[in-house]
Design an enzyme around this catalytic site. Structure first.
Site, PDB file in Angstrom:
ATOM      1  CE  LYS A 195      92.400 -36.073  -7.634  1.00  0.00           C
ATOM      2  NZ  LYS A 195      91.153 -36.870  -7.472  1.00  0.00           N
ATOM      3  CG  ASP A 255      86.525 -24.091   6.611  1.00  0.00           C
ATOM      4  OD1 ASP A 255      87.382 -23.891   7.494  1.00  0.00           O
ATOM      5  OD2 ASP A 255      85.935 -23.168   6.009  1.00  0.00           O
TER       6      ASP A 255
HETATM    7 MG    MG Z   1      90.333 -21.890   6.044  1.00  0.00          MG
END
Ligand code: MG
Ligand code: IPM
Length: 360
Positions: A195, A255
């Site tokens: 970022k 994820d």
């Molecule tokens: Mg995790």
């Protein structure tokens, strides 16, 4: 060869999936003439219940003395389990963070692969998933927000919480080197995610990654902002080979990447330090809601055991035997409930382990 393996069954579905991974490893040992020596240690909720803390010094010493650690999963239901009434540093997750730090496991490899046989489970539109994808997320694991100073204070009656995000150039360099090394064994592309339009730590990250890249002229490097990366993962996942990123971004993006495969129950991971030692665990959590019902998918843990054979023990053909057994079982149509689709044969955790062991 003698393999000294410490196992952390952990909480929730952890004990069931580790049992099946051991079953498959034992089949490998028998076929290829190795000897697996296992020692179980407690971590997470299982350790809290016995010792009052999520990780003991003895458990760390046992892990350090092993060649590798094979882990199931830790943690419970955060709204109902008594473990989450304890102070944050005594909760199950604190054990996992502590062992990562104690063993200096700074490099976390999380592959996200779309299996042909499971493409129906991919939640992306077919025009996107048709290209397939196979990426490796290289997540920094012992720095950043997870390990910076934190506190909660009250100032003039107002509660205030502070977490600090620091990286020094050495921490960035060593993970970048791992990222480029792995890219050299794959499709030679690194996407470094940061970022840098906002954070100083990201600007340093980008600068150091550029320096490291000079030693890898064959690798194509691109920089991507983390918000854009979150979007690109669902827009065009095939563009990624190695995603190199810091701890928190890697937690979130891994994820997301695993979800787009449609089969988080299939995804393994390895956490490595500067030696051959590693801690291997599935990318998914402890799923306390389905624990003890013999319906969990053991494949991610089995594939983690395969990564262990490959990375710690340099046993490529043994690891291939496991990976092929997984493909074979899928081809034959066996599925645990999380990846079940029409026309397939539904099996439980134990049966899946037995099928895999037979096919090794
Ligand atoms: Mg995790
Ligand atoms: C993971 C998990 C852990 C993390 C938690 C359980 C502390 O989400 O391994 O991705 O955030 O690193």
């Amino acid at each position: 060869m003698n393999l000294n393996i410490v196992c952390i069954p952990g909480d929730g579905i952890g004990p069931e999936i580790v049992t099946e991974a051991k079953r498959v490893l034992d089949a490998v040992a028998e076929k290829y003439g190795h000897k697996m020596q296992y020692k179980d240690i407690l971590m997470g909720g299982a350790s809290i219940d016995v010792h009052g803390v999520p990780l003991t010094d003895e458990a760390v010493a046992d892990a350090k003395a092993a060649d590798a650690v094979l882990m199931g999963s830790i943690g419970g239901n955060t709204s109902t389990s008594p473990w989450y009434k304890l102070a944050p540093n005594l909760r199950p997750e604190a054990g996992l963070l502590a062992i990562r730090k104690a063993l200096n496991l700074f490099a976390n490899l999380r592959p996200a692969v779309l299996y042909d046989e499971l493409s129906a489970a991919c939640p992306l539109k077919e025009e996107i998933s048709a290209a397939g994808f196979d990426m490796m997320i290289m997540r920094e694991l012992t720095g950043g927000l997870y390990f910076g100073d934190r506190k909660t204070v009250e100032e003039n009656g107002v509660r205030k919480a502070i977490d600090t995000l620091t990286y020094d150039e050495n921490e960035i360099r060593r993970i970048a080197i791992k990222g480029f090394d792995i890219a050299m064994k794959r499709r030679k592309k690194v996407t470094s995610v940061d970022k840098a339009n906002v954070l100083d730590s990201s600007r340093l990250w980008r600068a150091v990654v550029n320096e490291v890249a000079k030693d890898y002229p064959e690798v194509t490097l691109e920089h991507m902002l983390v918000d854009n990366c979150a979007m690109q993962l669902v827009r065009d996942p095939a563009q990624f080979d190695v995603i190199l990123t810091e701890n928190m971004f890697g937690d979130i993006l891994s994820d997301e990447a695993s979800m787009v495969t449609g089969s988080i129950g299939m995804l393994a991971s390895a956490s490595l330090n500067d030696t051959k030692f590693g801690l291997y665990e599935p990318s998914h959590g402890s799923a306390p809601d389905i624990a003890g019902q013999d319906i969990a998918n053991p494949i991610a843990t089995v594939l983690s055991a395969s990564m262990m054979l490959r990375y710690t023990f340099d046993m490529d053909k043994e690891a291939d035997a496991i990976d092929n057994a997984v493909k074979q079982v899928l081809k034959e149509g066996y599925r645990t409930v999380d990846i079940m689709s029409e026309g397939c044969t539904k099996v439980g955790c134990r049966k899946m382990g037995e099928l895999l062991a037979e096919r090794v």
